[in-house]
Design an enzyme around this catalytic site. Structure first.
Site, PDB file in Angstrom:
ATOM      1  N   SER A   1      50.932  27.462  22.014  1.00  0.00           N
ATOM      2  CA  SER A   1      51.211  29.045  21.892  1.00  0.00           C
ATOM      3  C   SER A   1      52.097  29.820  21.257  1.00  0.00           C
ATOM      4  CB  SER A   1      51.560  29.387  23.558  1.00  0.00           C
ATOM      5  OG  SER A   1      50.169  28.964  24.287  1.00  0.00           O
TER       6      SER A   1
ATOM      7  N   GLU B   1      10.872  12.713  15.065  1.00  0.00           N
ATOM      8  CA  GLU B   1       9.398  12.662  14.976  1.00  0.00           C
ATOM      9  C   GLU B   1       8.987  12.112  13.327  1.00  0.00           C
ATOM     10  OE1 GLU B   1      10.450  16.359  17.763  1.00  0.00           O
ATOM     11  OE2 GLU B   1      11.200  14.917  16.355  1.00  0.00           O
TER      12      GLU B   1
ATOM     13  N   CYS C   1      10.401  20.645  17.546  1.00  0.00           N
ATOM     14  CA  CYS C   1      10.612  22.080  17.131  1.00  0.00           C
ATOM     15  C   CYS C   1       9.647  22.573  16.182  1.00  0.00           C
ATOM     16  CB  CYS C   1      11.926  21.820  16.260  1.00  0.00           C
ATOM     17  SG  CYS C   1      11.739  21.079  14.599  1.00  0.00           S
TER      18      CYS C   1
END
Length: 365
Positions: free
Chosen positions: A225, A46, A69
């Site tokens: 892992s 904007e 916002c």
């Protein structure tokens, strides 16, 4: 609004963890200013459009793909900029799901006398920011499962060799996809067999989905892992950062090797002897990573599907037959016990990538 949506696409891959937004100012039937979100710390869409319009913005109509916002973040509130410029009317595609906004931007504008209309281009706007929306509503990244398989569902030959299942057009497309995600993930077996670099290396002219300028590299994540990734692995080299997710069964010596190679080691709880994928996804979300692209192998993808962690599927089907009982399939894990339990995709699209076929769909829940 169509122009604003096109501009929003240009911000993808450049602005995370912010949303990709496009904005267009119109007055007397012509565009007087436009813009899209700049990288974090830069101007919102904007404000870019307002600055380009200058004094002409007074009395104009703003078309923007997300509710402006209304809170102070890295930049001042866009609502204040809209009011200061004297904009008369705002059309936004949908309200911002961020807890700091959620309709407050609309309310602030309307309280000051600005007409706000919501809904134009909503479906496309939500697709553009699907990862942002999920993260802001759940705190979790948007998970994309991607794999390339043969017609008989194999992702590699019986030897484990998977180069190359798909064709060159698909590989070029895949590098373009990597530029618009925050993280890319594989299992340790993929590292050991294929030794991938997992960086975004798009070719010029790949299309409008590629970000402007130098590609932003996704975080590389390896699920390992027990600590088997070698210090010489290519996934530890190159321009991108690497996170290796392990359990406490990995040795301290190996962890030091990974850290010396420049990687971060994240020790997580184990689930069925492997990294708890749910905990890993939550950890990535807490780091403001909006999107995660899981590229395999089959066991890792199966784990994500079994736990219901996948939001979107990108399946590349190559016109080849591999065969072999021991050849790995695209998705392993527990899988469905009955056909009625099989995962079905919605909003499915199909497109050609050279000789390959790309099937994209969303997991229906």
């Amino acid at each position: 609004m169509k122009r604003a949506l096109k501009l929003a696409h240009r911000a993808l891959g450049r602005v995370s963890p912010n949303p990709a937004v496009g904005a267009v100012l119109v007055k007397d039937g012509r565009i007087i200013g436009e813009g899209f979100t700049q990288p974090p710390g830069g101007l919102h869409a904007e404000v870019v459009a307002l600055r380009r319009a200058g004094d002409s913005a007074r009395g104009a109509t703003l078309y923007v793909t997300l509710e402006p916002c209304c809170h102070q973040g890295r930049t001042p509130p866009c609502t204040q900029a809209v009011l200061a410029a004297g904009v008369r009317e705002v059309h936004c595609s949908h309200l911002d799901p961020d807890p700091h906004v959620r309709g407050r931007g609309r309310a602030e504008l309307e309280a000051a006398g600005v007409t706000v209309v919501v809904g134009a281009g909503e479906e496309e706007a939500r697709r553009i920011n699907e990862a942002y929306i999920k993260h802001r509503t759940t705190g979790l990244p948007f998970v994309i499962a991607k794999f390339a398989a043969s017609l008989d569902g194999k992702i590699a030959a019986t030897s484990g060799d998977s180069r190359w299942v798909s064709g060159p057009e698909t590989r070029r497309w895949a590098h373009g996809q990597r530029t618009v995600v925050d993280a890319i993930m594989v299992g340790v077996r993929t590292v050991l067999v294929d030794d991938p670099e997992l960086t975004a290396r798009p070719e010029p002219g790949e299309g409008t989905r590629l970000p402007v300028g130098k590609p932003r590299q996704p975080l590389r994540v390896v699920a390992d892992s027990r600590g088997r990734t070698p210090a010489s692995a290519r996934v530890l080299q190159g321009p991108a950062k690497t996170l290796v997710a392990a359990t406490d069964t990995s040795s301290q010596a190996w962890r030091r090797q990974m850290q010396d190679a420049g990687a971060e080691v994240l020790v997580l709880p184990a689930a069925a002897g492997r990294v708890d994928l749910g905990e890993l996804v939550r950890a990535l979300g807490s780091r403001d990573l909006l999107s995660l692209l899981v590229e395999g192998g089959g066991e890792l993808l199966g784990g994500f599907f079994d736990l219901g962690l996948v939001d979107k599927v990108q399946a590349i089907i190559a016109p080849i037959i591999i065969g072999g009982r021991e050849a790995p399939s695209a998705v392993a894990g527990r899988g469905a016990h009955r056909m009625a339990d099989a995962l079905r995709l919605r909003d499915v699209t199909v497109e050609r990538l050279g000789e390959d076929v790309l099937v994209t769909g969303y997991v229906g829940r």
